[in-house]
Design a protein around this motif. Structure first.
Motif, PDB file in Angstrom:
ATOM      1  N   CYS A 187      45.538   3.455   5.445  1.00 18.25           N
ATOM      2  CA  CYS A 187      44.635   2.499   6.347  1.00 18.25           C
ATOM      3  C   CYS A 187      44.694   1.110   5.813  1.00 18.25           C
ATOM      4  CB  CYS A 187      43.235   3.103   5.983  1.00 18.25           C
ATOM      5  SG  CYS A 187      41.948   1.931   6.613  1.00 18.25           S
ATOM      6  N   THR A 230      43.584   2.536   1.627  1.00 15.64           N
ATOM      7  CA  THR A 230      43.586   4.355   1.442  1.00 15.64           C
ATOM      8  C   THR A 230      44.515   4.926   2.234  1.00 15.64           C
ATOM      9  OG1 THR A 230      41.338   3.580   1.121  1.00 15.64           O
ATOM     10  CG2 THR A 230      41.847   5.943   1.360  1.00 15.64           C
ATOM     11  N   GLN A 273      38.225   6.521   3.126  1.00 18.75           N
ATOM     12  CA  GLN A 273      37.214   5.466   2.495  1.00 18.75           C
ATOM     13  C   GLN A 273      36.376   4.932   3.664  1.00 18.75           C
ATOM     14  OE1 GLN A 273      37.102   3.954  -0.374  1.00 18.75           O
ATOM     15  NE2 GLN A 273      35.762   2.398   0.525  1.00 18.75           N
ATOM     16  N   ASP A 274      36.922   4.583   4.754  1.00 22.96           N
ATOM     17  CA  ASP A 274      35.762   3.820   5.994  1.00 22.96           C
ATOM     18  C   ASP A 274      35.126   4.808   6.511  1.00 22.96           C
ATOM     19  OD1 ASP A 274      37.141   1.640   5.103  1.00 22.96           O
ATOM     20  OD2 ASP A 274      38.699   1.598   6.877  1.00 22.96           O
ATOM     21  N   CYS A 314      42.780  -0.609   4.632  1.00 21.00           N
ATOM     22  CA  CYS A 314      41.886  -0.673   3.618  1.00 21.00           C
ATOM     23  C   CYS A 314      42.891  -0.563   2.274  1.00 21.00           C
ATOM     24  CB  CYS A 314      40.574  -0.144   3.474  1.00 21.00           C
ATOM     25  SG  CYS A 314      40.596   1.638   3.481  1.00 21.00           S
ATOM     26  N   CYS A 371      40.511   7.729   7.925  1.00 23.01           N
ATOM     27  CA  CYS A 371      40.627   7.044   6.602  1.00 23.01           C
ATOM     28  C   CYS A 371      39.265   7.555   5.848  1.00 23.01           C
ATOM     29  CB  CYS A 371      40.398   5.357   6.818  1.00 23.01           C
ATOM     30  SG  CYS A 371      39.957   4.684   5.225  1.00 23.01           S
TER      31      CYS A 371
END
Ligand SMILES: [Zn+2]
Length: 989
Positions: A447, A451, A193-194, A449, A191
């Motif tokens: 993900c 993303t 983002q994470d 989240c 991911c």
């Protein structure tokens, strides 16, 4: 039972009251708390612990309910059953959920409010991850209690308990010591983002990222640029006729390491995650490249660039090498192109290339057309956007991969198998710098989240090396010894063991245990959940709380070290030293160890099918790596998922039903039965409220009937024994046998069908027969039948059965009584045919009277002559010995058989008819009849007279039963000659 409704006194079922009552009694009497008992066989059964980031819904309940049924069944079979439960806090999902609450994510908040009815003040606490986990932990636990799961809650733990972390640290040091944890660069699902690897637990819809490795073949363009094409089949580079570029998309020129590449923007981004240094230089239209050519460095020749709409910018580099002899897409795109005059004119190309065959297989032997042409024709492909092309491609690739051989005249790889050729070419072009590799996700993965995930080449990442050959061997050995239910899923397991490779085992964020030798990393959730079943045997002896220092019954988590786990779990080290180090008495240490030794290994592991490629496979691998063979798990049970009214459950469809709401509405037992009765184990079961209502009505009916027949349970024994008594007793033995063997193989639907429905049919017939004779059904046979039914039903509907069991006058728990055993001495083979004969005669008479619309005054029934019975026996014997009987052959035998030849010659159709009669019966019936020496049909027919008369509806009916052999029979219409064994003839007046 016909008139039970009127008779039933106060037969209302108050589910809430019943559930509460029995739950309290079970808890008060510690019914499901299990300690070692040296004289008793143990059964240790576990199910994947839940992840507390939402309440359980109906879909979650199936696996747990099945495990509970299993636990209860084994308990009734005299096992000392341990069924524990823990809670899996590890990982990022709960943490990212708390972040979404912090950022006031309305979608999530509304889900909590509307679907799960969580009060706002509690939701506001959810900014803290642990608050989320502990809230849903309690919620799920409450639901499990309400469902009546027979769990030993003393052993409960969470995966962020200190003691658990000590245990996981031990597991990881152990794996590392065995060389199974490696640090290195490997591709993982990621991911952006994470900044974390993702696996099934981290993705929307619980999808495991599926990585695909392409070989990039580099072609040269205008001397200074590289045009890389992504392929899964580098061995086909000798068959390339052209490249494909999509004229409608934009490409970029990018500096990739020390080369200038022409690729899609998407591909450039992918290369960045694969650790290439990437700088975008300029954009270029796909259409600008078409009609030009690239230089193939393998064959030292120019290759033209053609346009194709099937080229997907998200796939590979967005540029495809065309191998029309072996790739259906390429073949079809050329066909399409040559038909498209506008395009040909626009780019000033002819589209004429000659396919080059390089692989031969038996599946595509034609000398004329290529493999791709053959399969495109046989699939009737329309054009390059035809969805069937995908299927054709998969088929051809698979055929050529498994059975293909490179043609002899191809340079370097001639005569090699496709598998060998692929590796040879890949290694060669990479070493020459005209090839490289590229990873991407085969499936679209998001993900949690939100993303979109990518493939990241992680450096210095910690991996568990499931690719280790020796480890794989051990895993195979374990699974070969293991029972897998249903057996048909075994192949899926071996496939997973086959392809599993290095797997990232640590993350930079989330809850869980730190990697013991590298504290920047946290062990991820599919790595800390593989041998935790052992921890159930320790958890109740471990205190995570510093305040309990002085508790002599527990070991403090702070005092646990590897020596402790080595001693308790593996039997290594000196107990005196270990006790001293752990600051506990030697007695306590021995007690803990003995508990582990007694209960381990796991006898059965339950899980949903979606966990086969990850959790269950890791469970196998890690047990094989850490424990000696006598501690390897013995069984895995896999079940399918749950659909709601035929649809997949999802938030967007609004069809997620929280389990506790469903229990409140319909009662736990009805929910349990519905989950299990609607499908066999591997199929998706279809949950619907109509079904729940139907099941609940069925339970209510059983309840009323038992209330109406309470007299039965006071009767001591029967005075006389009738045919139907013998029959129902015999039937009961068969039900016990069939149901037990169905449960043993987890054919739960079949078991429930027996208990809920088939037993009712038997009861109905039994009552009919008794009523017709004016006899009471309140006897010991009915008592045994009903008692047995409640015992059989008890693992499935425990509250209901406890209640009924008590009403019947028992003071034991039905949850703990002995599972019914069938008694061979009560099986009477003839009884089945007795009752069937009565049934079929009634049926035949009703059929005749229905047609003729007459009310019979006199009925004469003729049973077959004894010589016909002899013939029947001979034919039956003949058929049993030879699966497909040859009529002519049988006839020939019998016309020469002194015993029956007269009959056969006199009555040539008879043999054929008897053969048909026999073949229309099931194998079971045939086998049973083989075992019966003689069957006097007159006995059941005489016995069934009373019922016959009442069914015909004429009290004055005259009914006579004759044998065909009887010289004095009344037979005005010569009907008796039509009688056949088990098929008496009938004459109605
Ligand atoms: Zn993410």
């Amino acid at each position: 039972m016909v008139d039970s409704v009127e008779k039933a006194p106060n037969a209302e079922l108050d589910w809430d009251r019943i559930e509460e009552k029995w739950r309290k009694r079970w808890t008060d009497d510690k019914l499901f708390e299990t300690d070692p008992q040296s004289h008793k066989r143990k059964y240790f059964l576990t199910v994947a612990y839940p992840y507390p980031n939402s309440p359980q819904h109906v879909g979650h309940g199936r696996t747990y309910t099945l495990a509970d049924v299993h636990a209860r069944y084994k308990r009734m079979n005299n096992y000392n059953v341990l069924f524990p439960m823990g809670f899996h806090y590890t990982g990022t999902p709960i943490v990212s959920m708390s972040q979404r609450i912090k950022s006031n994510d309305l979608e999530l908040i509304q889900t909590f409010q509307q679907i799960y009815k969580i009060p706002d003040d509690i939701i506001s606490n959810f900014k803290e991850p642990k608050k989320i986990a502990s809230y849903f932990h309690q919620e799920i636990k409450q639901g499990m209690n309400e469902m009546g799961y027979s769990i030993d809650w003393r052993r409960e733990f969470t995966t962020i308990d200190k003691g658990y972390s000590k245990f996981i640290s031990w597991q990881f040091r152990n794996l590392k010591k065995n060389g199974l944890i490696v640090q290195g660069s490997h591709p993982v699902g990621w991911c952006p983002q994470d900044q974390n690897p993702v696996s099934q637990h981290d993705t929307v819809g619980d999808i495991e990222p599926d990585l695909i490795e392409y070989v990039l073949v580099k072609f040269k363009f205008e001397d200074q640029y590289v045009v890389p094409t992504a392929t899964l089949r580098p061995e086909t580079i000798f068959g390339v006729t052209n490249l494909w570029i999509n004229p409608d998309i934009k490409y970029v020129i990018a500096q990739v390491n020390n080369e200038k590449w022409i690729i899609t923007k998407e591909a450039a981004r992918k290369m960045e995650f694969l650790n290439a240094s990437v700088t975008l230089i300029s954009e270029i239209n796909g259409s600008d490249l078409i009609g030009k050519s690239v230089f193939d460095e393998q064959r030292k020749q120019q290759v033209p660039i053609f346009p194709a709409s099937f080229v997907d910018p998200n796939n590979g580099t967005g540029i495809v090498m065309s191998v029309p002899a072996h790739a259906p897409y390429d073949y079809q795109a050329l066909v399409d192109l040559r038909k498209d005059d506008n395009t040909l004119r626009k780019y000033n190309i002819t589209g004429n290339v000659i396919p080059i065959k390089i692989i031969q297989t038996d599946a595509y032997p034609s000398n004329e057309s290529s493999a791709a042409e053959t399969i495109v024709t046989s699939y009737s492909i329309r054009d390059q956007n035809d969805p069937k092309l995908e299927e054709a491609t998969n088929k051809l690739y698979s055929d050529e991969f498994h059975n293909g051989k490179v043609l002899p005249d191809i340079d370097e790889i001639g005569n090699l198998s496709v598998i060998e050729a692929r590796e040879t070419i890949k290694a060669k072009i990479i070493s020459q710098g005209i090839g490289t590799t590229m990873y991407e996700l085969k499936n679209a993965v998001k993900c949690r989240c939100g993303t979109t995930c990518v493939v990241k080449l992680l450096t210095n990442q910690w991996f568990i090396n499931y690719g280790d050959e020796n480890w794989k061997k051990l895993a195979y050995e374990l699974i070969d010894k293991m029972e897998i239910l249903p057996e048909e899923i075994r192949q899926e397991f071996t496939n997973v063991i086959d392809w599993l490779k290095e797997r990232a085992c640590a993350r930079k964020s989330g809850m869980g245990t730190k990697l013991p030798w590298d504290n920047e990393w946290i062990i991820e959730s599919l790595a800390d959940s593989v041998i935790y079943m052992a921890y159930y045997l320790l958890s109740r002896h471990i205190s995570n709380n510093q305040d309990l220092q002085n508790n002599e019954d527990k070991v403090l988590a702070d005092n646990l070290n590897d020596n402790f786990f080595d001693y308790v779990l593996l039997g290594k080290n000196d107990p005196d030293i270990v006790a001293k180090e752990s600051k506990i008495s030697i007695q306590l240490l021995e007690k803990i160890k003995n508990e582990f030794v007694y209960f381990y290994p796991v006898d059965s592991r339950h899980s949903g099918r979606d966990l086969v490629p990850n959790h269950l496979a890791f469970f196998i691998f890690n047990h094989a790596a850490i424990f000696p063979k006598d501690k390897w798990p013995k069984q895995i049970v896999v079940n399918g998922s749950v659909l709601m009214e035929g649809k997949k459950m999802s938030k967007s469809l609004g069809n997620i039903i929280p389990l506790r709401h469903a229990i409140e509405e319909y009662g736990a037992d009805s929910i349990r039965l519905t989950m299990l009765a609607s499908a066999e184990i591997l199929q998706d079961s279809d949950f619907s409220f109509d079904l729940v209502k139907g099941i609940r009505a069925k339970l209510f009916e059983i309840y009323r009937n038992i209330n109406a027949h309470l007299d039965v349970f006071r009767v001591q024994s029967s005075l006389d024994v009738d045919l139907e008594d013998v029959w129902i007793s015999s039937r009961l033995q068969n039900v016990i046998m069939d149901t037990t063997s169905a449960i043993e193989k987890f054919r739960i639907r079949e078991a429930l069908h027996n208990i809920l429905y088939l037993m009712d049919n038997d009861l109905e017939w039994y009552e009919k027969r008794k009523l017709a004779k004016n006899k009471s059904i309140f006897n010991s046979y009915l008592k045994e039948f009903i008692e047995t039914r409640i015992k059989l039903l008890s693992p499935f509907a425990p509250y209901f059965c406890e209640e009924v069991w008590e009403i019947m006058g028992n003071d034991s728990y039905v949850s703990l009584v002995q599972w019914p055993e069938s008694s061979q001495s009560k099986i009477t083979l003839k009884s089945e045919d007795n009752e069937r004969l009565i049934q079929s005669i009634i049926f035949d008479i009703q059929k005749i009277t229905k047609v003729t619309k007459m009310v019979p005054k006199k009925i004469s029934i003729y049973t077959a002559s004894s010589i016909k019975c002899t013939l029947y026996r001979k034919i039956l014997d003949r058929i049993q010995r030879q699966a497909t009987p040859n009529f002519g052959q049988i006839m020939k035998e019998f016309v020469n058989d002194n015993e029956v030849k007269d009959l056969v010659k006199r009555n040539p159709d008879l043999v054929k008819k008897i053969i048909d009669d026999i073949l229309s019966e099931s194998v079971n019936v045939r086998e049973r009849r083989m075992k019966i020496d003689s069957f006097d049909e007159k006995i059941p027919l005489e016995d069934g007279k009373s019922l016959l008369v009442s069914e015909v509806g004429n009290d004055q009916l005259e009914l006579y039963i004759y044998s065909e052999d009887d010289n004095n029979k009344y037979d005005p219409k010569q009907k008796s000659k039509f009688a056949r064994p088990y098929k008496p003839a009938i004459y109605i007046e």
